[in-house]
Design an enzyme around this catalytic site. Structure first.
Site, PDB file in Angstrom:
ATOM      1  NE  ARG A  82      -4.169  -1.650   0.959  1.00 54.37           N
ATOM      2  CZ  ARG A  82      -5.301  -1.970   1.510  1.00 54.37           C
ATOM      3  NH1 ARG A  82      -5.459  -1.800   2.789  1.00 54.37           N
ATOM      4  NH2 ARG A  82      -6.266  -2.444   0.785  1.00 54.37           N
ATOM      5  CG  ASP A 112      -4.733  -2.055  -3.596  1.00 53.98           C
ATOM      6  OD1 ASP A 112      -5.085  -3.243  -3.539  1.00 53.98           O
ATOM      7  OD2 ASP A 112      -4.694  -1.311  -2.605  1.00 53.98           O
ATOM      8  CB  SER A 143      -8.139  -0.353  -3.555  1.00 54.97           C
ATOM      9  OG  SER A 143      -7.316  -0.218  -2.446  1.00 54.97           O
ATOM     10  CD  GLN A 168      -3.346   5.518  -3.574  1.00 55.68           C
ATOM     11  OE1 GLN A 168      -2.654   6.396  -4.086  1.00 55.68           O
ATOM     12  NE2 GLN A 168      -4.098   5.739  -2.531  1.00 55.68           N
ATOM     13  CE1 TYR A 198      -4.952  -4.741   4.070  1.00 56.75           C
ATOM     14  CE2 TYR A 198      -2.589  -4.379   3.878  1.00 56.75           C
ATOM     15  CZ  TYR A 198      -3.801  -4.697   3.299  1.00 56.75           C
ATOM     16  OH  TYR A 198      -3.873  -4.967   1.964  1.00 56.75           O
TER      17      TYR A 198
END
Ligand code: NAD
Length: 376
Positions: A122, A130, A133, A127, A230
């Site tokens: 992350r 991912d 996400s 990004q 997390y």
């Protein structure tokens, strides 16, 4: 020329596909050839003809895999089905490394370099790569829509000539990517929304979306974002305080969406049977974590369980329920990853051994399991 293979998913209930016509076109523009298994996109509303129109060849699995350098998947394919690929080919997919640990060994034995996209770190640079996400975002939306559709009442307040319909009260537990989208969706539908999390950074995010933050006050949760965004397992003291807080709040809720996950562990239990019993009949709980063990006592994947008059539901694979959109975003995640490492001279992507992304996602190489998280 580097050859990219796109397989038709074989896991039960999987409807997504790992490449879209758009990403096929972009891979070809980078100088790759793309071969798609016939029917791979059908359940995500993409026809073979659309892939062909972008320059892909479409065929049966043996032809698609033959001499492939990169194999794309949404989930990991059965290792036995992987034949004929170029030595050391990359397998790029959501590989569920903890859940399918034995399969990782088989990938190593088969000689593929398995790259687990859910292990993407992350960091800002990653990004756009991912998959957690992109898929969670749409799953959070879908959870609210599905809960609304089985709820026997309306979400918004309505003042009509025949009388007033009151607004639904929705409570979102776990405010990561899915939870934030669930808050936004429930708000758009007109519900009164509250939300909770163990990470203190989410408080401001909840409030900025116009929802009420419900937090354990007397025991410290996780400061700020938490490592990598997390959560970890909480102390018994925290769990007790959380249970008490939830008990007093949940009885007044009509809709509850739970999204809480802890990487590499079963989902934390957030709602007990006694708490369900305190809710009003006709209320709906959607457990987005049901496939990871469930946040809600008694929830079952792909079933609507009725307990104490409360409907408890959740899907084994929520992103598969909006396959056209989730596939398009998943495909872009894979393209963004591969194109970021594309070496123009080599005509293919190259993963430097010392790159943070390589270390995080590489599960197998040269016949061995190499990932630290799996070896630990
Ligand atoms: P996740 O799916 O792992 O967990 C969902 C949520 O459940 C998390 O917010 C977690 O804190 C919460 N949770 C865990 N245990 C709980 C408990 N006992 N009670 C209540 N809530 C509990 O999380 P996620 O959606 O993948 O994202 C988490 C964070 O990471 C977000 O803040 C997100 O913005 C961030 N993120 C950053 C990047 C990046 O910078 N590249 C990418 C994705 C996500």
């Amino acid at each position: 020329m580097v050859k990219i293979a796109v397989l038709k998913e074989t896991a039960a209930g999987e409807t997504r596909v790992a490449a879209s016509p758009e990403t096929v076109k972009k891979f070809i523009a980078l100088g790759a050839s793309v071969s798609v298994e016939s029917g791979a996109g059908l359940l995500a509303s993409v026809s073979d003809a659309e892939y062909e129109a972008m320059g892909a060849s479409v065929g049966a699995s043996p032809a698609v895999l033959k001499d492939a350098d990169i194999i794309l998947g949404v989930q990991g394919p059965d290792p036995k089905a992987l034949k004929g690929f170029a030595p050391g080919a990359w397998l790029v997919a959501g590989l569920d490394p903890f859940g399918q640990r034995a399969r990782v060994d088989e990938y190593a034995k088969a000689g593929v370099e398995a790259l687990a996209m859910e292990f993407m770190p992350r960091i800002t640079r990653a990004q756009s790569m991912d998959i957690l996400s992109s898929q969670s975002n749409l799953a959070g939306y879908k959870a609210v829509i599905e809960a609304a559709s089985v709820y026997g009442r309306a979400f918004p307040m309505m003042m009509t000539a025949a009388g007033t319909v009151s607004a639904a009260k929705a409570f979102i537990m776990g405010v990561g990517v899915a939870g934030l989208q669930a808050i936004a969706t429930a708000r758009r539908l007109g519900a009164q929304v509250s939300a909770t999390d163990v990470r203190s950074a989410t408080k401001e995010q909840i409030e900025s979306l116009g929802a009420k933050a419900i937090f354990v006050e007397n025991v410290a949760g996780i400061e700020g974002e938490g490592a990598g965004g997390y959560a970890t397992e909480m102390s018994d003291e925290y769990k007790a305080a959380q249970a008490e807080l939830v008990s007093s709040h949940i009885a007044k809720q009509d809709i509850v969406i739970t999204t809480a996950l802890i990487p590499g562990r079963p989902a934390p239990r957030l709602i007990s049977d006694a708490q369900i019993a305190s809710m009003k009949p006709g209320s709906v709980i959607f457990d987005l974590a049901v496939a990871q063990g469930g946040n809600v006592e008694g929830s079952k994947p792909d079933e609507v369980v009725v307990k104490h008059g409360v409907k408890i539901m959740g899907y084994a694979n929520t992103p598969a329920h909006l396959a056209a959109d989730t596939s398009a975003l998943f495909s872009r995640n894979l393209f963004n990853f591969l194109s970021a490492f594309w070496d123009k001279e080599a005509g293919k992507p190259v993963l430097p051994d010392d790159d943070e992304i390589t270390a995080a996602i590489r599960l197998t190489k040269d016949g061995k399991v190499v990932n630290e998280r799996l070896l630990a």
